[in-house]
Enzyme design. Sequence first.
Site, PDB file in Angstrom:
ATOM      1  N   THR A 196       0.819  -1.219   0.000  1.00 39.66           N
ATOM      2  CA  THR A 196       0.000   0.000   0.000  1.00 39.66           C
ATOM      3  C   THR A 196       0.847   1.262   0.000  1.00 39.66           C
ATOM      4  O   THR A 196       0.324   2.354  -0.225  1.00 39.66           O
ATOM      5  CB  THR A 196      -0.957   0.007   1.209  1.00 39.66           C
ATOM      6  OG1 THR A 196      -1.943   1.033   1.043  1.00 39.66           O
ATOM      7  CG2 THR A 196      -0.212   0.268   2.514  1.00 39.66           C
ATOM      8  N   ALA A 198       3.694   1.671  -1.946  1.00 35.21           N
ATOM      9  CA  ALA A 198       4.550   1.710  -3.137  1.00 35.21           C
ATOM     10  C   ALA A 198       4.149   2.835  -4.092  1.00 35.21           C
ATOM     11  O   ALA A 198       3.604   2.592  -5.170  1.00 35.21           O
ATOM     12  CB  ALA A 198       4.508   0.357  -3.846  1.00 35.21           C
ATOM     13  N   VAL A 220       0.960  -1.210  -6.400  1.00 35.51           N
ATOM     14  CA  VAL A 220       1.449   0.151  -6.232  1.00 35.51           C
ATOM     15  C   VAL A 220       0.539   0.842  -5.220  1.00 35.51           C
ATOM     16  O   VAL A 220      -0.493   0.310  -4.826  1.00 35.51           O
ATOM     17  CB  VAL A 220       1.486   0.940  -7.564  1.00 35.51           C
ATOM     18  CG1 VAL A 220       2.516   0.352  -8.511  1.00 35.51           C
ATOM     19  CG2 VAL A 220       0.113   0.999  -8.213  1.00 35.51           C
ATOM     20  N   ASP A 221       0.934   2.019  -4.825  1.00 40.42           N
ATOM     21  CA  ASP A 221       0.279   2.794  -3.763  1.00 40.42           C
ATOM     22  C   ASP A 221      -1.247   2.770  -3.843  1.00 40.42           C
ATOM     23  O   ASP A 221      -1.833   3.126  -4.864  1.00 40.42           O
ATOM     24  CB  ASP A 221       0.778   4.232  -3.860  1.00 40.42           C
ATOM     25  CG  ASP A 221       0.343   5.085  -2.684  1.00 40.42           C
ATOM     26  OD1 ASP A 221      -0.357   4.570  -1.798  1.00 40.42           O
ATOM     27  OD2 ASP A 221       0.714   6.262  -2.655  1.00 40.42           O
ATOM     28  N   GLY A 222      -1.875   2.363  -2.731  1.00 35.53           N
ATOM     29  CA  GLY A 222      -3.331   2.365  -2.677  1.00 35.53           C
ATOM     30  C   GLY A 222      -3.927   3.749  -2.774  1.00 35.53           C
ATOM     31  O   GLY A 222      -5.114   3.915  -3.074  1.00 35.53           O
TER      32      GLY A 222
END
Length: 384
Positions: A196, A198, A220-222
């Site tokens: 979460t 990234a 990748v980032d949530g």
Amino acid sequence: MEMDLSKVTLDIFTKLEQKWLSHCDSSRKTRILSIDGGGTTGIVAAASILHLEHQIRLQTGDPHAHISDFFDIVAGTGIGGILAALLVADDGSGRPMFTARDAVKFVAEKNSELFEIRYTGVFRRNKRYSGKSMERVLETAFRREDGKVLTMKDTCKPLLVPCYDLKTSAPFVFSRAGASESPSFDFELWKVCRATSATPSLFKPFSVVSVDGKTSCSAVDGGLVMNNPTAAAVTHVLHNKRDFPSVNGVDDLLVLSLGNGPSTMSSSPGRKLRRNGDYSTSSVVDIVVDGVSDTVDQMLGNAFCWNRTDYVRIQANGLTSGGAEELLKERGVETAPFGVKRILTESNGERIEGFVQRLVASGKSSLPPSPCKESAVNPLADGR
């Protein structure tokens, strides 16, 4: 014989379910804590959870009370996902491993390792963070003294953490409910936090695999899709009748949503542009993240317009630029119907104190364990 066995199995499951439901207090609201992503320090969320836990202990008179004692589910994205996981990680006895102060101290002291900067490119001008350094710190944090590596099932309260899966081009939500259903949806907690967090412009995508190796995603980032995970948490509770049988609508919810302030880049609009007038990749990510959070806040502001005290959003109003104490002294911001924002007379600290009064009045969370943990009968899979 097969029909008799099926009937007996159904009867057993029905009785277990009735016993479980009998413990639920239908008059008490289900309490949700949601923590935004954004940035690397989580200063707004950190200040808020410290004040939240202090007020819970002050108003209950219990110096050992934890935030997880008074919430039924915790959700978080990015740095908020790390804080959320720390708050509900089970020490093996059903109690959380970290207090709010421990969690904030961990993020503060390990920040340079969680977000270890290294420069890439021909002239070493491109800033990226070291994924290996973050992984090492997180894996250590979510390992018990006996050596057990915690998974999504090893939480003292339901946990919800989103990321974005590049393989399916869709959001992927890690949940304790999914982990309880099948090992194919159970993931190690440190990997969930890594996934979460990234952020595309700063970290490489992170490949995460379930404990049985059957489910994987390239995360990748949530924050790209759920920087403010409050709506995801509300939806999860409304549709998860197994864990939240008494919830029929937003009238049955009590929600505390903690923002993390506008990103550093977005706080200075002129800095979003390069010299040639183009937006940098990191600036686009900042815009998306901030926009997602505001949109969710507007949606929930509309949903709770008839019972505003049931939804409290803590966010920096942008009028001051100080530390934790200044943020708590700032006047709160409330989203009215149709996206109108208004500055309140109450400070953020006072709003948290008022919310805690309602938490304490409703008593400690007493959600019973899921029926599937009391029985060998597997409930029908209804998704995560």
